[in-house]
Every structure is written in structure tokens, then in C-alpha cells.
Design a protein around this motif. Structure first.
Motif, PDB file in Angstrom:
ATOM      1  N   THR A 217      31.835  -4.142  45.613  1.00 38.24           N
ATOM      2  CA  THR A 217      32.166  -3.031  44.714  1.00 38.24           C
ATOM      3  C   THR A 217      32.832  -1.889  45.485  1.00 38.24           C
ATOM      4  O   THR A 217      32.386  -1.513  46.561  1.00 38.24           O
ATOM      5  CB  THR A 217      30.883  -2.498  44.040  1.00 38.24           C
ATOM      6  OG1 THR A 217      30.317  -3.539  43.257  1.00 38.24           O
ATOM      7  CG2 THR A 217      31.196  -1.314  43.146  1.00 38.24           C
ATOM      8  N   ALA A 218      33.926  -1.388  44.918  1.00 39.58           N
ATOM      9  CA  ALA A 218      34.676  -0.250  45.483  1.00 39.58           C
ATOM     10  C   ALA A 218      35.454  -0.617  46.738  1.00 39.58           C
ATOM     11  O   ALA A 218      36.100   0.244  47.334  1.00 39.58           O
ATOM     12  CB  ALA A 218      33.758   0.931  45.765  1.00 39.58           C
ATOM     13  N   GLU A 219      35.416  -1.862  47.159  1.00 38.44           N
ATOM     14  CA  GLU A 219      36.212  -2.299  48.306  1.00 38.44           C
ATOM     15  C   GLU A 219      37.620  -2.658  47.832  1.00 38.44           C
ATOM     16  O   GLU A 219      37.782  -3.408  46.879  1.00 38.44           O
ATOM     17  CB  GLU A 219      35.581  -3.516  48.979  1.00 38.44           C
ATOM     18  CG  GLU A 219      34.436  -3.170  49.904  1.00 38.44           C
ATOM     19  CD  GLU A 219      34.920  -2.602  51.243  1.00 38.44           C
ATOM     20  OE1 GLU A 219      36.145  -2.572  51.461  1.00 38.44           O
ATOM     21  OE2 GLU A 219      34.070  -2.185  52.035  1.00 38.44           O
ATOM     22  N   THR A 220      38.623  -2.133  48.495  1.00 39.81           N
ATOM     23  CA  THR A 220      40.009  -2.460  48.143  1.00 39.81           C
ATOM     24  C   THR A 220      40.684  -3.317  49.200  1.00 39.81           C
ATOM     25  O   THR A 220      41.820  -3.736  49.020  1.00 39.81           O
ATOM     26  CB  THR A 220      40.816  -1.158  47.964  1.00 39.81           C
ATOM     27  OG1 THR A 220      40.784  -0.400  49.186  1.00 39.81           O
ATOM     28  CG2 THR A 220      40.251  -0.323  46.829  1.00 39.81           C
ATOM     29  N   ARG A 221      39.986  -3.594  50.288  1.00 39.33           N
ATOM     30  CA  ARG A 221      40.597  -4.364  51.380  1.00 39.33           C
ATOM     31  C   ARG A 221      40.662  -5.857  51.115  1.00 39.33           C
ATOM     32  O   ARG A 221      41.439  -6.567  51.744  1.00 39.33           O
ATOM     33  CB  ARG A 221      39.806  -4.149  52.675  1.00 39.33           C
ATOM     34  CG  ARG A 221      39.875  -2.751  53.248  1.00 39.33           C
ATOM     35  CD  ARG A 221      39.040  -2.686  54.518  1.00 39.33           C
ATOM     36  NE  ARG A 221      37.620  -2.802  54.250  1.00 39.33           N
ATOM     37  CZ  ARG A 221      36.715  -3.184  55.160  1.00 39.33           C
ATOM     38  NH1 ARG A 221      37.110  -3.542  56.374  1.00 39.33           N
ATOM     39  NH2 ARG A 221      35.425  -3.222  54.835  1.00 39.33           N
ATOM     40  N   PHE A 222      39.850  -6.331  50.168  1.00 43.38           N
ATOM     41  CA  PHE A 222      39.690  -7.768  50.020  1.00 43.38           C
ATOM     42  C   PHE A 222      40.173  -8.267  48.666  1.00 43.38           C
ATOM     43  O   PHE A 222      40.108  -7.550  47.666  1.00 43.38           O
ATOM     44  CB  PHE A 222      38.225  -8.153  50.228  1.00 43.38           C
ATOM     45  CG  PHE A 222      37.654  -7.608  51.505  1.00 43.38           C
ATOM     46  CD1 PHE A 222      38.102  -8.066  52.738  1.00 43.38           C
ATOM     47  CD2 PHE A 222      36.698  -6.601  51.483  1.00 43.38           C
ATOM     48  CE1 PHE A 222      37.601  -7.547  53.919  1.00 43.38           C
ATOM     49  CE2 PHE A 222      36.186  -6.073  52.657  1.00 43.38           C
ATOM     50  CZ  PHE A 222      36.646  -6.546  53.881  1.00 43.38           C
ATOM     51  N   ALA A 223      40.619  -9.518  48.654  1.00 42.55           N
ATOM     52  CA  ALA A 223      41.017 -10.186  47.411  1.00 42.55           C
ATOM     53  C   ALA A 223      39.931 -11.178  47.031  1.00 42.55           C
ATOM     54  O   ALA A 223      39.274 -11.761  47.900  1.00 42.55           O
ATOM     55  CB  ALA A 223      42.347 -10.910  47.611  1.00 42.55           C
ATOM     56  N   ILE A 224      39.731 -11.350  45.736  1.00 43.31           N
ATOM     57  CA  ILE A 224      38.784 -12.350  45.236  1.00 43.31           C
ATOM     58  C   ILE A 224      39.553 -13.296  44.320  1.00 43.31           C
ATOM     59  O   ILE A 224      40.087 -12.888  43.296  1.00 43.31           O
ATOM     60  CB  ILE A 224      37.612 -11.703  44.474  1.00 43.31           C
ATOM     61  CG1 ILE A 224      36.835 -10.758  45.390  1.00 43.31           C
ATOM     62  CG2 ILE A 224      36.688 -12.779  43.904  1.00 43.31           C
ATOM     63  CD1 ILE A 224      35.679 -10.039  44.709  1.00 43.31           C
ATOM     64  N   ASP A 225      39.612 -14.564  44.706  1.00 43.28           N
ATOM     65  CA  ASP A 225      40.364 -15.574  43.965  1.00 43.28           C
ATOM     66  C   ASP A 225      39.428 -16.660  43.458  1.00 43.28           C
ATOM     67  O   ASP A 225      38.438 -17.006  44.117  1.00 43.28           O
ATOM     68  CB  ASP A 225      41.421 -16.239  44.869  1.00 43.28           C
ATOM     69  CG  ASP A 225      42.264 -15.222  45.629  1.00 43.28           C
ATOM     70  OD1 ASP A 225      42.793 -14.306  44.979  1.00 43.28           O
ATOM     71  OD2 ASP A 225      42.376 -15.352  46.871  1.00 43.28           O
ATOM     72  N   ALA A 226      39.742 -17.210  42.293  1.00 46.16           N
ATOM     73  CA  ALA A 226      38.980 -18.352  41.791  1.00 46.16           C
ATOM     74  C   ALA A 226      39.109 -19.511  42.763  1.00 46.16           C
ATOM     75  O   ALA A 226      40.169 -19.740  43.354  1.00 46.16           O
ATOM     76  CB  ALA A 226      39.502 -18.759  40.413  1.00 46.16           C
ATOM     77  N   ALA A 227      38.017 -20.233  42.961  1.00 48.67           N
ATOM     78  CA  ALA A 227      38.031 -21.397  43.856  1.00 48.67           C
ATOM     79  C   ALA A 227      38.589 -22.582  43.087  1.00 48.67           C
ATOM     80  O   ALA A 227      37.929 -23.108  42.191  1.00 48.67           O
ATOM     81  CB  ALA A 227      36.628 -21.688  44.356  1.00 48.67           C
ATOM     82  N   ARG A 228      39.790 -22.990  43.434  1.00 49.35           N
ATOM     83  CA  ARG A 228      40.454 -24.101  42.744  1.00 49.35           C
ATOM     84  C   ARG A 228      40.903 -25.125  43.781  1.00 49.35           C
ATOM     85  O   ARG A 228      41.997 -25.073  44.299  1.00 49.35           O
ATOM     86  CB  ARG A 228      41.655 -23.583  41.946  1.00 49.35           C
ATOM     87  CG  ARG A 228      41.305 -22.632  40.813  1.00 49.35           C
ATOM     88  CD  ARG A 228      40.669 -23.381  39.643  1.00 49.35           C
ATOM     89  NE  ARG A 228      40.401 -22.489  38.518  1.00 49.35           N
ATOM     90  CZ  ARG A 228      39.236 -21.897  38.291  1.00 49.35           C
ATOM     91  NH1 ARG A 228      38.227 -22.112  39.117  1.00 49.35           N
ATOM     92  NH2 ARG A 228      39.074 -21.104  37.247  1.00 49.35           N
ATOM     93  N   PHE A 229      39.996 -26.035  44.097  1.00 54.49           N
ATOM     94  CA  PHE A 229      40.288 -27.080  45.069  1.00 54.49           C
ATOM     95  C   PHE A 229      40.056 -28.436  44.415  1.00 54.49           C
ATOM     96  O   PHE A 229      39.048 -28.635  43.733  1.00 54.49           O
ATOM     97  CB  PHE A 229      39.396 -26.926  46.306  1.00 54.49           C
ATOM     98  CG  PHE A 229      39.434 -25.541  46.895  1.00 54.49           C
ATOM     99  CD1 PHE A 229      40.615 -25.034  47.429  1.00 54.49           C
ATOM    100  CD2 PHE A 229      38.314 -24.734  46.907  1.00 54.49           C
ATOM    101  CE1 PHE A 229      40.660 -23.746  47.962  1.00 54.49           C
ATOM    102  CE2 PHE A 229      38.343 -23.458  47.437  1.00 54.49           C
ATOM    103  CZ  PHE A 229      39.530 -22.958  47.960  1.00 54.49           C
ATOM    104  N   ALA A 230      40.968 -29.356  44.628  1.00 52.72           N
ATOM    105  CA  ALA A 230      40.915 -30.649  43.942  1.00 52.72           C
ATOM    106  C   ALA A 230      39.599 -31.381  44.192  1.00 52.72           C
ATOM    107  O   ALA A 230      39.064 -32.049  43.301  1.00 52.72           O
ATOM    108  CB  ALA A 230      42.096 -31.508  44.393  1.00 52.72           C
ATOM    109  N   GLU A 231      39.059 -31.247  45.387  1.00 55.53           N
ATOM    110  CA  GLU A 231      37.835 -31.966  45.737  1.00 55.53           C
ATOM    111  C   GLU A 231      36.572 -31.275  45.233  1.00 55.53           C
ATOM    112  O   GLU A 231      35.476 -31.856  45.306  1.00 55.53           O
ATOM    113  CB  GLU A 231      37.755 -32.139  47.260  1.00 55.53           C
ATOM    114  CG  GLU A 231      38.833 -33.015  47.848  1.00 55.53           C
ATOM    115  CD  GLU A 231      40.128 -32.254  48.143  1.00 55.53           C
ATOM    116  OE1 GLU A 231      41.002 -32.839  48.791  1.00 55.53           O
ATOM    117  OE2 GLU A 231      40.251 -31.076  47.715  1.00 55.53           O
TER     118      GLU A 231
END
Length: 281
Positions: A217-231
Motif C-alpha cells: 500500500t502506498a508504494e509506487t516503486r513496484f508493479a503488480i501483474d497477474a500471474a499468467r504462465f502456461a504451466e
């Protein structure tokens, strides 16, 4: 916190389950005569429950209000696995003397889990949790997706944090035929893993999205992406409630209450208030 409420999700079917069970005519009336709904929530589990606040606590209170009851929040520590949690907090009680609650929050709505626990009824999905990857863009510039053999190759050089004994942990340990083993850093909680990310000890953390968003929360340094891996065969799972198997009238009332709270926007508003992305189940 022990996390097998998530480790058990390796077999998720991601489908709501309604079990045909014998009715108990007066279970809800017994609770109404008491005037309180005992609601079990995990301790020390942000953003869902922490020091009397959290999504599951707010939602549990809203459910109790729908039923015309006063909420009684019962915090408990996770046991060795989800089966133990259901036994301790739903149908039997803990050997140390803790009595079962009327309803338990944050239960995976999963047919495999339900089959293994025929003394409970799992119902009323209210949110779909999913795995996500929080990353430091200065070390991992782009979102990772596709085949794990390609997308996760960066973790042969960079370290990635996980909470011990979770779905994320098991997935990364098995990825690339175990080649990531030396660069997987294990933490006791998602919050501790996120602290490792903030301190630069790891380049990324794989964990449930809601917990990552709360920890960053309140951190702007990091990205959060959905985990989308075929395996990764299981990347999300619905969360719902659990009651004793025979408590049909209570189950019906709870299911109706959750449905109304989802439809009128209350559930979405609770997640928004806590700064967490709501994913309808």
C-alpha cells in the motif's frame, strides 16, 4: 502464518459447490434466539483480518446485519492445513477449548476440499483471489507471462520471494525443472516477502494479489501483474463461507445475504475501502 488454506488450492476446480444434505430445521432459529452470529476469521491476515479490522471482518458484520444478528468476530490462528481449520472452527472445535463458530470466512469454494470435509458445507463465493507477481521494474522491466520456461528464466539470475508452503512456492520450486531453487527466498508471510522486496533483497514476490496489494500500500516503486504462465494450472480461486454440513437453513440464509451484498455493491465497496482490487466470484 501457516498457509495451507492456499496450498490446498493446488487441486482447485474454481466452481461453486452446493451439496445435497439433510436439513436441520431449527439451526438458524437457535442462532436467532442467541441474537449473535459467531464469525470465524484468520488472525494476522491482512487485508482480510488484522487487529479487529479487515475485509472478512467487515463482510462478516454486513452478513450478520442482513440476518438481523449482532456479529461476534472470532479470530483464530491457521493450523497445519485447511482441513484442520475447518475442524477447529466449523464442526468440532479446537482441542484447547475453542468452540466452533457459526460460519467461517475465507474458505476456498472447491469441490475437492468439500469432498475431503463432508462435515461442512462450503458456499456463497464472494471474491476470486488470484496469484500475482509484484516486481521491481528497475530489475524486471516488463510483465512476465507465457511459458514459464521463458518468462521465469530471469529468476535464474534474480531472486524471487514466496511465502513458505504455498501454491506460489510449489509452482516456483517445480518450474524450469528445479533450476530456480537457489534463487527462491522463503518468508513466513507475504508481508515479510514484500518487506524483502522493499529492501531490495528480492526482485519480485509471487503471492495472492490481495495480500500483495495490502503489503505494498502506498508504494509506487513496484508493479503488480497477474500471474499468467502456461504451466500454472491454477492461478485463481473463489473464496466463500463454511458452515456445519447439517445446517441447511443457516446456509440458505447466508447464501441469500451474500448474494444481496454482492448485488447492491456492498462487497465491492468493502474491498475498495481497503484499497484491494475486487474480483467477483
Amino acid at each position: 502464518m501457516k498457509t495451507d488454506r492456499r496450498a490446498c488450492l493446488r487441486a482447485l476446480a474454481a466452481l461453486p459447490l452446493w451439496l445435497a444434505l439433510p436439513a436441520a430445521a431449527d439451526d438458524l432459529e437457535t442462532i436467532r434466539s442467541r441474537g449473535r452470529l459467531r464469525i470465524a476469521v484468520y488472525n494476522d491476515f491482512p487485508p482480510y483480518a488484522l487487529r479487529g479490522k479487515g475485509i472478512d471482518i467487515d463482510l462478516g458484520r454486513a452478513i450478520a446485519e442482513k440476518l438481523g444478528l449482532a456479529p461476534e468476530i472470532v479470530g483464530f490462528n491457521a493450523d497445519e492445513d485447511m482441513n484442520d481449520d475447518l475442524r477447529n472452527m466449523v464442526w468440532k472445535g479446537h482441542y484447547l477449548g475453542t468452540q466452533p463458530a457459526d460460519v467461517m470466512m475465507h474458505v476456498p469454494v472447491d469441490e475437492h476440499l468439500a469432498r475431503a470435509n463432508d462435515k461442512v458445507r462450503i458456499l456463497a463465493p464472494y471474491h476470486r483471489e488470484s496469484l500475482a507477481l509484484a516486481r521491481d521494474p528497475s530489475r524486471i522491466p516488463n510483465a512476465l507471462s507465457g511459458s514459464a520456461a521463458v518468462a521465469l528464466e530471469i529468476f535464474t539470475r534474480e531472486k524471487v520471494g514466496v511465502e513458505t508452503t504455498t501454491l506460489a512456492d510449489a509452482f516456483l520450486l517445480g518450474a524450469l525443472n528445479g533450476r530456480l531453487h537457489d534463487n527462491i527466498v522463503h518468508y513466513r508471510s507475504v508481508a515479510e516477502a514484500a518487506a524483502g522486496l522493499k529492501a531490495g533483497k528480492v526482485a519480485a514476490v509471487l503471492a495472492p494479489q490481495g495480500e500483495l496489494e495490502a503489503a505494498l500500500t502506498a508504494e509506487t516503486r513496484f508493479a503488480i501483474d497477474a500471474a499468467r504462465f502456461a504451466e500454472l494450472k491454477i492461478d485463481g480461486w473463489p473464496l466463500g463461507l463454511a458452515v456445519k454440513a447439517e445446517q441447511s437453513s443457516l446456509a440458505e440464509a447466508l447464501a441469500a445475504a451474500v448474494a444481496e451484498l454482492k448485488q447492491d455493491g456492498t462487497v465491492a465497496a468493502i474491498f475498495k475501502r481497503h484499497g484491494i482490487t475486487y474480483q467477483p466470484a
